[in-house]
Structures are given as C-alpha cells and as structure tokens.
Design a protein around this motif. Structure first.
Motif, PDB file in Angstrom:
ATOM      1  N   ALA A  45       0.840  -1.210   0.000  1.00 53.40           N
ATOM      2  CA  ALA A  45       0.000   0.000   0.000  1.00 53.40           C
ATOM      3  C   ALA A  45       0.871   1.255   0.000  1.00 53.40           C
ATOM      4  O   ALA A  45       0.621   2.199  -0.756  1.00 53.40           O
ATOM      5  N   ALA A  46       1.911   1.256   0.830  1.00 49.28           N
ATOM      6  CA  ALA A  46       2.816   2.415   0.892  1.00 49.28           C
ATOM      7  C   ALA A  46       3.546   2.587  -0.430  1.00 49.28           C
ATOM      8  O   ALA A  46       3.692   3.711  -0.934  1.00 49.28           O
ATOM      9  N   GLN A  48       2.557   1.650  -3.410  1.00 51.39           N
ATOM     10  CA  GLN A  48       1.612   2.113  -4.427  1.00 51.39           C
ATOM     11  C   GLN A  48       1.360   3.613  -4.297  1.00 51.39           C
ATOM     12  O   GLN A  48       1.318   4.336  -5.279  1.00 51.39           O
ATOM     13  N   ARG A  49       1.218   4.067  -3.033  1.00 50.00           N
ATOM     14  CA  ARG A  49       1.013   5.496  -2.776  1.00 50.00           C
ATOM     15  C   ARG A  49       2.227   6.302  -3.253  1.00 50.00           C
ATOM     16  O   ARG A  49       2.088   7.326  -3.938  1.00 50.00           O
ATOM     17  N   ILE A  50       3.420   5.835  -2.924  1.00 49.28           N
ATOM     18  CA  ILE A  50       4.648   6.519  -3.332  1.00 49.28           C
ATOM     19  C   ILE A  50       4.747   6.551  -4.851  1.00 49.28           C
ATOM     20  O   ILE A  50       5.061   7.588  -5.450  1.00 49.28           O
ATOM     21  N   GLU A  52       2.356   6.388  -7.141  1.00 48.91           N
ATOM     22  CA  GLU A  52       1.373   7.313  -7.728  1.00 48.91           C
ATOM     23  C   GLU A  52       1.786   8.774  -7.542  1.00 48.91           C
ATOM     24  O   GLU A  52       1.679   9.582  -8.467  1.00 48.91           O
ATOM     25  N   GLN A  53       2.285   9.102  -6.354  1.00 49.85           N
ATOM     26  CA  GLN A  53       2.694  10.492  -6.099  1.00 49.85           C
ATOM     27  C   GLN A  53       3.915  10.870  -6.942  1.00 49.85           C
ATOM     28  O   GLN A  53       3.980  11.987  -7.462  1.00 49.85           O
ATOM     29  N   GLU A  56       2.775  11.570 -10.478  1.00 50.30           N
ATOM     30  CA  GLU A  56       2.133  12.894 -10.578  1.00 50.30           C
ATOM     31  C   GLU A  56       3.167  14.018 -10.565  1.00 50.30           C
ATOM     32  O   GLU A  56       3.100  14.953 -11.372  1.00 50.30           O
ATOM     33  N   LEU A 120       9.524  11.620  -0.714  1.00 49.68           N
ATOM     34  CA  LEU A 120       9.050  10.297  -1.132  1.00 49.68           C
ATOM     35  C   LEU A 120      10.212   9.322  -1.291  1.00 49.68           C
ATOM     36  O   LEU A 120      10.099   8.141  -0.945  1.00 49.68           O
ATOM     37  N   ASP A 123      11.089   8.118   2.095  1.00 45.88           N
ATOM     38  CA  ASP A 123      10.178   7.031   2.495  1.00 45.88           C
ATOM     39  C   ASP A 123      10.559   5.735   1.790  1.00 45.88           C
ATOM     40  O   ASP A 123      10.589   4.667   2.399  1.00 45.88           O
TER      41      ASP A 123
END
Length: 198
Positions: A45-46, A48-50, A52-53, A56, A120, A123
């Motif tokens: 989940a982390a 995937q979030r990273i 996507e960001q 962008e 990011l 992270d």
C-alpha cells in the motif's frame, strides 16, 4: 533537449534544465517503487502510494519545462517594451516587475516538487529494493540539484524585483527548502553508504 539547451539561446536555460532534472529524479523513484512492488507484501500500500505520487510529480515537472520557457519569454517581452517617453518607461518598469514576479512561480513550484520527490525517496529508502538503491540515491541527488538550480534562478529574478516583502518571503522560503532538501539527500546518501560502504 540537451542539444536544444546547447544552441546558445536564452531559452531554454538552467531553470528548464532544473525542471527536467526534477522529472528525471521522479522517474528514478518511480522505477525503484515499480521494481519493489510485488516483493514486499507488507509494504504494498505504501509503495503504491509513493509510486502514484512520484508519477504525478514527474508529470508536473515535465510540464514545468515548457512553462518555464513561457515565463522567461514574458520577461524578455517586457524588457523589450519601448522606453522613449516617461509613460513608456513607467509602463515598461511595471511590466518587468509583474512578469518577473510571475516568472518566480514556475521555478518555485519546481523547488517544491523536488522537495516532495526527496521526501518520497526518503520514504522509499526505508522499504525499497536494496538492489536498486544506487538509483534511489541518484534520484535524491538529482532532486536536490533540481531544487538548487530552480532556487538559483529565483534568486536572480528576486534581484530585479523591488517589492521587499515579496523578496523577503521568497528568500526565506527558498532557504528553508534548500536546507531541508540537503538534509534529506544527505540522510539517503548516508543510508546508501551503510549498505554499500565506500
């Protein structure tokens, strides 16, 4: 793009390059996240979030390459305005001030986006695949270079802006960004050298 920069014209310049380098930094982070997804179920989940960001941010940084050219052209247009009469001189001075203030917006966004890329990547450095750590630390150094390059161009613009409050606020913002960016890039690099000693 490299050949276009080397042509010896005023546009594109280092601010365009800073945006491009920032986009490349985001791309390296995207690559690392993509290669790690599927290998660490607890971090999916982390990751995937990273991912996507970073995608962008990379897209926005690519847009900034062309937007920087447009804002530089506006400044050059204002400088080229006639200045024969007192009225023309005043109109030209006002136009230069406004165009230059507007020209600060794109490299400032590049600096802010580069900071987000660095955060990011920080992270990602905790959960990313160690086999591509060199790519991650390279991305961090590129994001820092993008931030610094954009900041240098902002400082050049600020020198010709008479609005002291605007100047003071932007200088403080840049100082905070670059200081924090350097700290994050250094932390990622130290982590790399722990895994891969010099």
């Amino acid at each position: 793009f490299a050949a276009e920069v080397a042509e010896g014209e005023l546009i594109p310049d280092g601010a365009n390059v800073a945006a491009y380098v920032g986009a490349l930094a985001a791309s390296l982070g995207t690559m690392v996240a993509s290669l790690t997804i599927g290998h660490k179920a607890e971090d999916e989940a982390a990751l995937q979030r990273i991912l996507e960001q970073l995608e962008e941010l990379g897209e926005d940084l690519k847009l900034a390459v062309d937007e920087e050219s447009e804002s530089s052209a506006s400044v050059l247009h204002a400088i080229a305005l006639p200045r024969d009469t007192d009225g023309e001189k005043l109109a030209r001075t006002t136009a230069i001030e406004e165009a230059t203030k507007n020209a600060v917006a794109v490299p400032l966004r590049v600096s802010q986006n580069a900071m987000e890329v660095l955060e990011l990547l920080s992270d990602l450095s905790q959960i990313g695949d160690p086999r591509v750590f060199a790519d991650m630390v390279t991305g961090a150094q590129m994001a820092l270079a993008a931030m610094r390059g954009a900041s240098y161009h902002i400082l050049c613009h600020l020198l010709s802006i008479k609005d002291e409050d605007f100047n003071r606020f932007r200088r403080a913002e840049l100082s905070d960004l670059v200081t924090r960016g350097q700290e994050i890039a250094d932390d990622i690099e130290m982590l790399f050298f722990r895994v891969y000693p010099r």
